[in-house]
Design a protein around this motif. Structure first.
Motif: not given
Length: 213
Positions: A59-73
């Motif tokens: 879960f945590a890894t997937a969340r981090a991958i989604v957040g790579q190089r984009i804004s928090g929103r």
């Protein structure tokens, strides 16, 4: 990896109970250590004791991958869609078509990265992370295609609950350091030494400040 990374923080405020494995809560020792720094003392007073939810490694890894190089929103929106499509289950993600994942807002590269991590998770490759040191866990994670230092650091914080993580590639940390300490990215390593062994908590306060601007 660039500093334009944003872990989808708001996800921790939502109900993802099947993936929750605990919480990091402030300690008197940790708060006292941070308060030795005048700026951090002000942030502690403003935002209260630090705490964050811990989730499973996948879960945590997937969340981090989604957040790579984009804004928090943007990361939060895409992560929510990914949850809806896959339930954040490795086997279900692997069975989901590339088009469905792309329709959730994921670029082709992140589809590949998520599938790489899901494959590792299905094979039990994330199960022993809790028994490893920070450096060894980071090494295991960064051996996975698509998982760089920042992504691994998010897993250390938000799954393994490690207290001394200092993600110098994080956008919120970079912004807070520049505004609060007049320190650019090159000086982040030295700045972080002020907060050992509670750099994860200092990171949490930097994020809160960045979100509240």
């Amino acid at each position: 990896m660039s500093s334009n990374n944003a872990y989808p923080q708001q996800a921790s405020k939502e109900s993802y109970e099947p993936f929750v494995r605990g919480e990091v809560s402030a300690t008197d020792e940790g708060l006292a250590r941070l308060r030795q720094d005048e700026t951090l003392a002000e942030l502690v007073e403003r935002f209260g004791p630090y705490s964050w939810t811990l989730h499973t490694p996948f879960f945590a890894t997937a969340r981090a991958i989604v957040g790579q190089r984009i804004s928090g929103r943007s990361a939060q929106t895409t992560f929510r869609r990914l949850m809806q499509v896959t339930g954040l289950e490795p086997a279900r993600l692997l069975a989901t078509s590339e088009q469905e994942l792309r329709d959730a807002g994921l670029p082709r590269s992140k589809v590949r990265y998520l599938r790489e991590v899901a494959t590792v998770a299905e094979q039990g490759g994330l199960d022993n992370l809790f028994d490893l040191s920070d450096d060894d866990a980071k090494h295991v994670l960064t051996d996975i295609t698509g998982v760089g230092p920042w992504t691994a650091e998010m897993v250390l914080m938000f799954s393994l609950g490690r207290c001394d993580v200092w993600p110098v590639g994080d956008l919120g940390v970079v912004q807070a350091a520049e505004a609060l300490y007049d320190v650019d990215k090159k000086g982040l390593g030295e700045l972080g030494e002020r907060f050992r062994p509670y750099r994860s908590a200092a990171t949490w306060y930097f994020w809160r400040w960045s979100e509240a601007r």
